[in-house]
Design a protein around this motif. Structure first.
Motif, PDB file in Angstrom:
ATOM      1  N   GLU A 235     -30.204  11.791  34.392  1.00  0.00           N
ATOM      2  CA  GLU A 235     -30.528  12.487  32.903  1.00  0.00           C
ATOM      3  C   GLU A 235     -32.169  13.020  32.952  1.00  0.00           C
ATOM      4  N   ALA A 236     -32.697  13.195  34.326  1.00  0.00           N
ATOM      5  CA  ALA A 236     -34.019  13.191  34.484  1.00  0.00           C
ATOM      6  C   ALA A 236     -33.687  14.398  34.656  1.00  0.00           C
ATOM      7  N   LEU A 237     -32.366  14.677  35.833  1.00  0.00           N
ATOM      8  CA  LEU A 237     -32.477  15.913  36.431  1.00  0.00           C
ATOM      9  C   LEU A 237     -31.904  17.377  35.731  1.00  0.00           C
TER      10      LEU A 237
ATOM     11  N   ARG B  30     -33.911  30.055  50.818  1.00  0.00           N
ATOM     12  CA  ARG B  30     -34.379  30.477  50.659  1.00  0.00           C
ATOM     13  C   ARG B  30     -33.965  30.780  49.371  1.00  0.00           C
ATOM     14  N   GLY B  31     -35.889  30.370  48.293  1.00  0.00           N
ATOM     15  CA  GLY B  31     -34.939  31.272  46.878  1.00  0.00           C
ATOM     16  C   GLY B  31     -34.543  29.470  45.792  1.00  0.00           C
ATOM     17  N   ASP B  32     -34.024  28.779  46.323  1.00  0.00           N
ATOM     18  CA  ASP B  32     -33.918  27.259  45.745  1.00  0.00           C
ATOM     19  C   ASP B  32     -35.143  26.460  45.327  1.00  0.00           C
ATOM     20  N   THR B  33     -34.306  25.492  44.863  1.00  0.00           N
ATOM     21  CA  THR B  33     -35.274  24.965  44.291  1.00  0.00           C
ATOM     22  C   THR B  33     -34.997  23.350  44.478  1.00  0.00           C
ATOM     23  N   LEU B  34     -35.326  22.048  45.134  1.00  0.00           N
ATOM     24  CA  LEU B  34     -34.828  20.840  45.368  1.00  0.00           C
ATOM     25  C   LEU B  34     -35.234  20.023  44.093  1.00  0.00           C
ATOM     26  N   ARG B  35     -34.279  19.548  43.516  1.00  0.00           N
ATOM     27  CA  ARG B  35     -35.235  18.785  42.335  1.00  0.00           C
ATOM     28  C   ARG B  35     -34.930  17.230  42.451  1.00  0.00           C
ATOM     29  N   VAL B  36     -36.377  16.760  42.109  1.00  0.00           N
ATOM     30  CA  VAL B  36     -35.166  14.804  42.435  1.00  0.00           C
ATOM     31  C   VAL B  36     -36.737  14.226  41.118  1.00  0.00           C
TER      32      VAL B  36
ATOM     33  N   PHE C 208     -40.709  17.641  41.029  1.00  0.00           N
ATOM     34  CA  PHE C 208     -40.937  16.240  40.862  1.00  0.00           C
ATOM     35  C   PHE C 208     -41.011  16.074  39.147  1.00  0.00           C
ATOM     36  N   VAL C 209     -39.108  15.618  39.079  1.00  0.00           N
ATOM     37  CA  VAL C 209     -39.815  15.645  36.897  1.00  0.00           C
ATOM     38  C   VAL C 209     -40.322  14.702  36.039  1.00  0.00           C
ATOM     39  N   LYS C 210     -40.290  13.675  36.969  1.00  0.00           N
ATOM     40  CA  LYS C 210     -41.617  12.350  36.042  1.00  0.00           C
ATOM     41  C   LYS C 210     -42.898  12.818  36.135  1.00  0.00           C
ATOM     42  N   GLU C 211     -43.260  13.008  37.793  1.00  0.00           N
ATOM     43  CA  GLU C 211     -44.627  13.438  37.905  1.00  0.00           C
ATOM     44  C   GLU C 211     -45.336  15.297  37.213  1.00  0.00           C
TER      45      GLU C 211
END
Length: 207
Positions: free
Chosen positions: A23-25, A56-62, A91-94
Motif C-alpha cells: 500500500e505504501a509503495l 539507468r533512470g529507474d527509481t527503486l522505491r522501498v 524511501f516512502v516512510k522517511e
C-alpha cells in the motif's frame, strides 16, 4: 524518457503480510519481494533480482529504510551502488529520495546516515531488551526456548534429504521456511538439538 518505478518489499517470515508495504509503495512498474530476514543480503533473492533489474533512470522505491537494509553499512553500500549506476532510491516512510545528481551532496549523505544509524540503534536496543527478558525468564525457570517450526516427520525428512544431497534452498522452499532454519535442523542447533535420527547426516554443498 523517464525510467521505471521498481518496488521492493520485505517481511521477515512467510507468516507475515506484505499488504502494508505494498500500500505504501503504490503503483509500480515492477515489484520484487522477499519473505526473509534482512540480516544477510545473500539470502534475499528478491533484492538481488531487483538490483539486477534496475537500469539507468529507474527509481527503486522501498516502504522504509529498514526494509532495504539492516545495518548502516549495508544501507550505504546499496544506495551508493545504485546512485552510481544512475538509479534513484526512494524511501516512502522517511520521505527521502536519493538521486544520482545528489549523490555527492554531503547533507543528503549525512541525513541518510543519521536516519540509518538511529534505526540500527533501535534494533540493537530491542535485541538487548529481548536478551534481558530471556535471562529473567531463565532465572525463573520459565524460558522454554524458541518453538520448533517443523514436525518430527519434517525434521527427519530434511535430514534424510540432506544426506542424499538435496539442495537446501529447494528444501526450504518446499517447507516454507528459511534456508538458515534448514541448516539449523541439519546441524541440530537450538530447538532441533534434542531431535535424534538413526544415522548421522552429512552436509554436502548446495548444488
Amino acid at each position: 524518457m523517464s525510467g521505471q518505478i521498481v518496488g521492493y518489499a520485505r517481511v521477515s517470515s512467510t507468516s507475515q503480510n506484505l499488504a502494508r508495504q505494498l500500500e505504501a509503495l503504490g503503483v509500480v512498474d515492477e515489484l520484487f519481494t522477499d519473505h526473509q530476514s534482512g540480516k544477510s543480503r545473500a539470502d534475499r533473492a528478491g533484492l538481488a533480482d531487483a538490483l539486477r533489474y534496475v537500469r539507468r533512470g529507474d527509481t527503486l522505491r522501498v516502504a522504509s529504510m529498514d526494509r532495504l537494509a539492516r545495518s548502516l553499512i549495508d544501507l550505504e553500500q546499496i544506495v551508493s551502488d545504485l546512485t552510481a549506476r544512475k538509479v534513484s532510491v526512494e524511501f516512502v516512510k522517511e520521505r527521502l529520495t536519493f538521486t544520482p545528481d545528489a549523490a555527492a551532496d554531503p547533507f543528503a549523505t549525512f541525513q541518510r546516515q543519521l536516519i540509518g544509524a538511529v534505526a540500527e540503534l533501535e534494533r540493537s536496543l530491542i535485541r538487548e531488551r529481548q536478551r534481558e527478558g530471556i535471562d529473567l525468564a531463565k532465572a525463573r525457570g520459565a524460558y522454554k526456548g524458541r518453538a520448533r517450526r517443523l514436525t518430527d516427520e519434517q525434521i527427519a525428512h530434511v535430514r534424510q534429504e540432506a544426506a542424499n544431497g538435496a539442495n537446501k534452498a529447494k528444501l526450504a522452499g518446499e517447507l516454507g521456511v528459511s534456508r538458515r532454519l534448514i541448516y539449523d535442523v541439519i546441524a541440530g542447533n537450538g530447538a532441533y538439538g534434542d531431535f535424534n535420527t538413526a544415522s548421522e547426516v552429512s552436509e554436502p554443498s548446495d548444488t
